[in-house]
Structure formats: C-alpha cells, structure tokens
Design a protein around this motif. Structure first.
Motif, PDB file in Angstrom:
ATOM      1  N   ILE A  36       0.896  -1.137   0.071  1.00  0.00           N
ATOM      2  CA  ILE A  36      -0.149   0.000  -0.007  1.00  0.00           C
ATOM      3  C   ILE A  36       0.900   1.216  -0.118  1.00  0.00           C
ATOM      4  CG2 ILE A  36      -1.696   1.330   1.334  1.00  0.00           C
ATOM      5  CD1 ILE A  36      -2.740  -1.451   2.198  1.00  0.00           C
ATOM      6  N   PHE A  37       1.948   1.256   0.938  1.00  0.00           N
ATOM      7  CA  PHE A  37       2.345   2.410   1.080  1.00  0.00           C
ATOM      8  C   PHE A  37       3.926   2.603   0.051  1.00  0.00           C
ATOM      9  CE2 PHE A  37       0.280   1.508   4.900  1.00  0.00           C
ATOM     10  CZ  PHE A  37      -0.700   2.556   4.925  1.00  0.00           C
ATOM     11  N   GLY A  38       4.266   1.319  -0.027  1.00  0.00           N
ATOM     12  CA  GLY A  38       5.355   1.067  -0.884  1.00  0.00           C
ATOM     13  C   GLY A  38       4.980   1.681  -2.467  1.00  0.00           C
ATOM     14  N   GLY A  39       3.643   1.324  -2.549  1.00  0.00           N
ATOM     15  CA  GLY A  39       3.000   1.867  -3.846  1.00  0.00           C
ATOM     16  C   GLY A  39       3.036   3.194  -3.960  1.00  0.00           C
ATOM     17  N   LEU A  40       2.726   4.009  -3.066  1.00  0.00           N
ATOM     18  CA  LEU A  40       2.724   5.402  -2.799  1.00  0.00           C
ATOM     19  C   LEU A  40       3.936   5.926  -3.311  1.00  0.00           C
ATOM     20  CD1 LEU A  40       0.580   6.291   0.122  1.00  0.00           C
ATOM     21  CD2 LEU A  40      -0.275   6.242  -2.176  1.00  0.00           C
ATOM     22  N   ILE A  41       5.159   5.492  -2.503  1.00  0.00           N
ATOM     23  CA  ILE A  41       6.409   5.874  -2.735  1.00  0.00           C
ATOM     24  C   ILE A  41       6.775   5.484  -4.499  1.00  0.00           C
ATOM     25  CG2 ILE A  41       8.827   5.539  -2.462  1.00  0.00           C
ATOM     26  CD1 ILE A  41       8.047   4.441   0.275  1.00  0.00           C
ATOM     27  N   LEU A  42       6.480   4.595  -4.862  1.00  0.00           N
ATOM     28  CA  LEU A  42       6.793   4.205  -6.351  1.00  0.00           C
ATOM     29  C   LEU A  42       5.998   5.178  -7.169  1.00  0.00           C
ATOM     30  CD1 LEU A  42       7.030   0.373  -6.477  1.00  0.00           C
ATOM     31  CD2 LEU A  42       8.632   1.848  -6.129  1.00  0.00           C
TER      32      LEU A  42
ATOM     33  N   LEU B  30       0.585  -2.577  -8.237  1.00  0.00           N
ATOM     34  CA  LEU B  30      -0.784  -2.961  -8.362  1.00  0.00           C
ATOM     35  C   LEU B  30      -1.686  -2.686  -7.076  1.00  0.00           C
ATOM     36  CD1 LEU B  30      -3.061  -4.824  -9.580  1.00  0.00           C
ATOM     37  CD2 LEU B  30      -2.096  -6.639  -8.298  1.00  0.00           C
ATOM     38  N   VAL B  31      -1.210  -3.070  -5.961  1.00  0.00           N
ATOM     39  CA  VAL B  31      -2.047  -2.845  -4.795  1.00  0.00           C
ATOM     40  C   VAL B  31      -1.897  -1.324  -4.391  1.00  0.00           C
ATOM     41  CG1 VAL B  31      -2.640  -3.284  -2.510  1.00  0.00           C
ATOM     42  CG2 VAL B  31      -1.891  -5.196  -3.959  1.00  0.00           C
ATOM     43  N   GLY B  32      -0.723  -0.698  -4.494  1.00  0.00           N
ATOM     44  CA  GLY B  32      -0.466   0.658  -4.223  1.00  0.00           C
ATOM     45  C   GLY B  32      -1.496   1.567  -4.963  1.00  0.00           C
ATOM     46  N   THR B  33      -1.743   1.391  -6.372  1.00  0.00           N
ATOM     47  CA  THR B  33      -2.382   2.165  -6.979  1.00  0.00           C
ATOM     48  C   THR B  33      -3.874   2.195  -6.893  1.00  0.00           C
ATOM     49  OG1 THR B  33      -2.223   0.545  -8.954  1.00  0.00           O
ATOM     50  CG2 THR B  33      -0.822   2.479  -9.197  1.00  0.00           C
ATOM     51  N   ILE B  34      -4.257   0.803  -6.468  1.00  0.00           N
ATOM     52  CA  ILE B  34      -5.718   0.560  -6.160  1.00  0.00           C
ATOM     53  C   ILE B  34      -5.915   1.213  -4.869  1.00  0.00           C
ATOM     54  CG2 ILE B  34      -7.368  -1.102  -5.492  1.00  0.00           C
ATOM     55  CD1 ILE B  34      -5.864  -2.906  -7.546  1.00  0.00           C
ATOM     56  N   ALA B  35      -4.834   1.305  -3.814  1.00  0.00           N
ATOM     57  CA  ALA B  35      -5.064   1.724  -2.435  1.00  0.00           C
ATOM     58  C   ALA B  35      -5.407   3.281  -2.564  1.00  0.00           C
ATOM     59  CB  ALA B  35      -4.017   1.331  -1.799  1.00  0.00           C
ATOM     60  N   ILE B  36      -4.594   4.046  -3.640  1.00  0.00           N
ATOM     61  CA  ILE B  36      -4.870   5.297  -3.597  1.00  0.00           C
ATOM     62  C   ILE B  36      -6.135   5.867  -4.034  1.00  0.00           C
ATOM     63  CG2 ILE B  36      -4.204   7.335  -5.091  1.00  0.00           C
ATOM     64  CD1 ILE B  36      -1.270   6.002  -5.432  1.00  0.00           C
ATOM     65  N   VAL B  37      -6.740   4.938  -5.035  1.00  0.00           N
ATOM     66  CA  VAL B  37      -8.206   5.178  -5.271  1.00  0.00           C
ATOM     67  C   VAL B  37      -9.037   4.969  -4.188  1.00  0.00           C
ATOM     68  CG1 VAL B  37     -10.077   4.444  -6.845  1.00  0.00           C
ATOM     69  CG2 VAL B  37      -7.753   4.854  -7.744  1.00  0.00           C
ATOM     70  N   ASP B  38      -8.929   3.913  -3.383  1.00  0.00           N
ATOM     71  CA  ASP B  38      -9.613   3.537  -2.138  1.00  0.00           C
ATOM     72  C   ASP B  38      -9.583   4.793  -1.101  1.00  0.00           C
ATOM     73  OD1 ASP B  38     -10.355   1.147  -3.251  1.00  0.00           O
ATOM     74  OD2 ASP B  38      -8.606   0.087  -2.482  1.00  0.00           O
ATOM     75  N   PHE B  39      -8.443   5.098  -0.963  1.00  0.00           N
ATOM     76  CA  PHE B  39      -8.333   6.256   0.045  1.00  0.00           C
ATOM     77  C   PHE B  39      -8.946   7.484  -0.377  1.00  0.00           C
ATOM     78  CE2 PHE B  39      -3.501   4.989   1.379  1.00  0.00           C
ATOM     79  CZ  PHE B  39      -3.894   4.524   2.635  1.00  0.00           C
ATOM     80  N   ARG B  40      -9.251   7.662  -1.677  1.00  0.00           N
ATOM     81  CA  ARG B  40     -10.154   8.707  -2.031  1.00  0.00           C
ATOM     82  C   ARG B  40     -11.325   8.566  -1.811  1.00  0.00           C
ATOM     83  NH1 ARG B  40     -12.784  11.756  -2.286  1.00  0.00           N
ATOM     84  NH2 ARG B  40     -13.382  13.491  -3.879  1.00  0.00           N
ATOM     85  N   LEU B  41     -11.825   7.226  -1.925  1.00  0.00           N
ATOM     86  CA  LEU B  41     -13.073   6.755  -1.851  1.00  0.00           C
ATOM     87  C   LEU B  41     -13.643   6.811  -0.355  1.00  0.00           C
ATOM     88  CD1 LEU B  41     -13.572   3.552  -4.116  1.00  0.00           C
ATOM     89  CD2 LEU B  41     -14.632   5.794  -4.695  1.00  0.00           C
ATOM     90  N   LEU B  42     -12.690   6.333   0.721  1.00  0.00           N
ATOM     91  CA  LEU B  42     -12.723   6.581   2.058  1.00  0.00           C
ATOM     92  C   LEU B  42     -12.726   8.053   2.412  1.00  0.00           C
ATOM     93  CD1 LEU B  42     -10.553   3.710   3.284  1.00  0.00           C
ATOM     94  CD2 LEU B  42     -12.930   3.933   3.428  1.00  0.00           C
ATOM     95  N   PRO B  60      -3.513   2.490 -16.121  1.00  0.00           N
ATOM     96  CA  PRO B  60      -2.370   2.060 -16.715  1.00  0.00           C
ATOM     97  C   PRO B  60      -1.354   1.363 -15.883  1.00  0.00           C
ATOM     98  CG  PRO B  60      -2.956   4.079 -17.583  1.00  0.00           C
ATOM     99  CD  PRO B  60      -3.682   3.884 -16.568  1.00  0.00           C
ATOM    100  N   TRP B  61      -1.047   1.925 -14.495  1.00  0.00           N
ATOM    101  CA  TRP B  61      -0.320   1.406 -13.934  1.00  0.00           C
ATOM    102  C   TRP B  61      -0.700   0.194 -13.146  1.00  0.00           C
ATOM    103  CZ3 TRP B  61       4.731   2.364 -13.826  1.00  0.00           C
ATOM    104  CH2 TRP B  61       5.203   3.961 -14.879  1.00  0.00           C
ATOM    105  N   THR B  62      -2.006   0.334 -12.606  1.00  0.00           N
ATOM    106  CA  THR B  62      -2.505  -0.907 -12.127  1.00  0.00           C
ATOM    107  C   THR B  62      -2.507  -2.019 -12.937  1.00  0.00           C
ATOM    108  OG1 THR B  62      -4.193   0.430 -11.009  1.00  0.00           O
ATOM    109  CG2 THR B  62      -4.704  -1.931 -10.977  1.00  0.00           C
ATOM    110  N   ASN B 104     -12.161  -5.676  -8.762  1.00  0.00           N
ATOM    111  CA  ASN B 104     -11.678  -4.315  -9.087  1.00  0.00           C
ATOM    112  C   ASN B 104     -12.192  -3.869 -10.546  1.00  0.00           C
ATOM    113  OD1 ASN B 104      -9.515  -2.293  -8.556  1.00  0.00           O
ATOM    114  ND2 ASN B 104      -8.504  -3.293 -10.504  1.00  0.00           N
ATOM    115  N   TYR B 105     -12.347  -4.888 -11.317  1.00  0.00           N
ATOM    116  CA  TYR B 105     -12.686  -4.369 -12.906  1.00  0.00           C
ATOM    117  C   TYR B 105     -14.133  -4.255 -13.080  1.00  0.00           C
ATOM    118  CZ  TYR B 105      -7.585  -3.783 -14.182  1.00  0.00           C
ATOM    119  OH  TYR B 105      -6.508  -3.561 -14.426  1.00  0.00           O
ATOM    120  N   THR B 106     -14.956  -4.450 -12.116  1.00  0.00           N
ATOM    121  CA  THR B 106     -16.357  -4.474 -12.182  1.00  0.00           C
ATOM    122  C   THR B 106     -16.876  -3.292 -11.088  1.00  0.00           C
ATOM    123  OG1 THR B 106     -16.674  -6.031 -10.664  1.00  0.00           O
ATOM    124  CG2 THR B 106     -16.919  -6.559 -13.013  1.00  0.00           C
TER     125      THR B 106
END
Lengths: 179, 145
Positions: A36-42, B30-42, B60-62, B104-106
């Motif tokens: 989750i957070f490593g992804g943010l760094i990348l 993969l999880v980092g980019t999805i988590a960014i969207v999740d943080f926004r949804l939260l 594209p990064w996901t 994720n894709y639906t």
C-alpha cells in the motif's frame, strides 16, 4: 551470551518467534505496508520522473501522499524491527540484512539531499516548463533505492551461514527455498 | 513432464528469488495504485481529485502491476506445481485473487469512475483493501503451513 542472542531471548520476542501464527501475521503486515505505502513511494517517484499521474501537479502528489507514506513507513519499520529482533542471531551474520540496513541509511541521505530542493519546493517544480533535472534525479534514485531495499529484504531469507562441519553436499532438485 | 526437476527455472538458484522480487515490486504497484483510489473513496486522502480522475490516471499502472504479477506468479508456480497446488493457503490465495481482480474491474471500477454515495463507496473501498490484503496473507502463508 552475544548481544543478538540476548535481544532475541527477550520474553515476547521468543514467543513471537515460536508462534506459528503471529510471526507470519507480522510478516504479512510488513508486506501489506510495502504494497500500500511502498506503492505510494513508487508512484511519487514516477510522478517526479514524469511517467505517471502527469495530469496531477507534483505539489498534489507529493503533498497528499506524504502523510500516508509516513504512517506506512512507521508501521513497516515497526514490523521490520520485530521480525529482525526476534531472530537477531540469524540476522546479524546475514550480509543481505546489512545491505538492506545500509540502503535504508541511504534513504535518510537521499531525504537530506533532496528535501529542500525537491520535496519542499514542489510549487517551483510545477511552474517550471519541464521537470527539472534535480527532481528527476530524486525520483530515479529513490526508485532504485527502494527497489534494491525490497530485493535485499527478499534475499535475506535465502542466505545460509557457512557450514562449520564438512557435511557431504547434497544437491537438491529445486532451488526454491521458501522464506 | 511437469516434474519440477525438468523446469529450466530450477537450474539456477537466482531465478526464483529474482522472480519473487519482481512479484513484490509488482504488487506494490498493483495494490498501491488501487489503494490510492480506495483512500480517495474513503475520503481520507487525495481529496483534491475525484476518484474518477485518480482511477483514470492510475489505471495503466494498475494494469502494469497486474501484468508483472501474472508474469512472475505462474513462473514461480511452475517451479514446484505439486507443492503449490496442494497448499491450502495457495488455494485460498487463488480464490481471493480471482475475486479481487473481478471486483476491481467491475464494482470498484464503476464506483470509482461514476461515483457513489458515501456509505456505498466507502464499503467498496474497504472490501477492495481487504481482498488485496487477503491475497497477500494467502501468499505469505504458503511458506508457513
């Protein structure tokens, strides 16, 4: 008794090491933080390189990810310290462990070098016609540092101390050694 | 034919750990980019953007992270198929992974792009995070059971 031995003999660290459940759970938490957070760094690095999130300003990306990267970093470090200290005797002779620790020190050096000129002057970077070289350098070096840290972390599990006794070498069919 | 010994992957000691490193970097993306969207949804991060903007920018990064996963994962599996196939943790991981990718894709994608009222969007974000953390759990426990 060595220092490493006395560290890992601390009551709760012994329990942690011997627990079938807690140890992998801490490891999973460590890995989830990387995800989750490593992804943010990348993604921050990719933004500085101009490869991702280009329609968002550098100020937005750096500023809004910052708090989450810090929280994640703290959790990740806490879990990492627990993992290493409960098996201190296994970690202290491990060269990959020390490589990882050295790279983490370099992360501090990276921050000291680029904090002022890049991470705290993002508005200036956004105003520039193109991403300045120093921002790209910061992004690229951070990317390399973190990918190396991640790889060293994984390789820690593959190192074995040299055998003292001359046992007959048995060649196993698979090179795959879990953990 | 499917003997682990016959797989060229097992010829070198370095290939498996290298694949693992790619696997970890892949799921960070993969999880980092999805988590960014999740943080926004939260509603706890990236509030200056809409979830749709973030989902479009990060899509594209996901996908890139997912491609790294689907490249390194099956190769790792092939190093010792019997062990993985029979491993309960691996089986659970694969089931969760399938659900996570479909989710994720639906549903996740639709909510991120079209928006939804807070209770629903927050629920979707939580389910998404839990599914991905579950996949990581399953992956780690392969080596422990």
């Amino acid at each position: 008794m060595s220092i490493a031995e006395s560290i890992q003999s601390i009551g709760f660290l012994t329990q942690l090491r011997e627990s079938a459940l807690v140890y992998p759970i801490i490891m999973t938490t460590h890995l989830s933080c990387i995800a989750i957070f490593g992804g943010l760094i990348l993604m921050t690095d990719m933004r500085l390189l101009g490869l991702a999130l280009r329609s968002r300003s550098v100020t937005d990306v750096v500023g809004q990810f910052r708090i989450w990267k810090r929280i994640g970093f703290c959790v990740m470090i806490t879990m990492g310290v627990l993992l290493a200290s409960c098996e201190a005797e296994k970690y202290t002779p491990n060269p990959y462990f020390w490589a990882k620790m050295s790279l983490l020190v370099l992360v501090g050096v990276h921050a000291a070098i680029f904090r002022k000129s890049v991470y705290n002057s993002t508005e200036e970077i956004d105003r520039a016609p193109a991403i300045p070289a120093r921002a790209k350098l910061a992004g690229a070096s951070s990317l390399i540092l973190w990918l190396s840290i991640l790889s060293m972390g994984r390789l820690i599990g593959y190192w074995e101390p040299p055998k003292v006794t001359q046992a007959s070498p048995t060649v196993t069919a698979t090179a795959h050694v879990p953990r | 034919m499917f003997l682990a010994e016959a797989n060229p992957l097992n010829a070198s000691e370095l290939i498996f750990p290298t694949l693992e490193c790619i696997h970890i970097a892949g799921f960070a993306i993969l999880v980092g980019t999805i988590a960014i969207v999740d943080f926004r949804l939260l509603g706890v991060g990236m509030r200056q953007q809409t979830s749709a903007e973030l989902a479009r920018d990060l899509g594209p990064w996901t996908l890139f992270g997912l491609v790294l996963m689907l490249f390194s994962g099956p190769l790792m599996f092939s190093s010792d198929p019997d062990m993985y196939y029979l491993n309960r943790s691996f089986q659970i991981k694969m089931a969760l992974l399938l659900v996570a990718i479909i989710f994720n894709y639906t549903i996740h994608r639709r909510v991120a792009l079209k928006g939804a009222s807070p209770p629903k969007s927050k629920l979707v974000a939580c389910v998404s995070m839990l599914l991905w953390v579950g996949v990581i759990f399953g992956g780690i426990f392969i080596a422990f059971i």
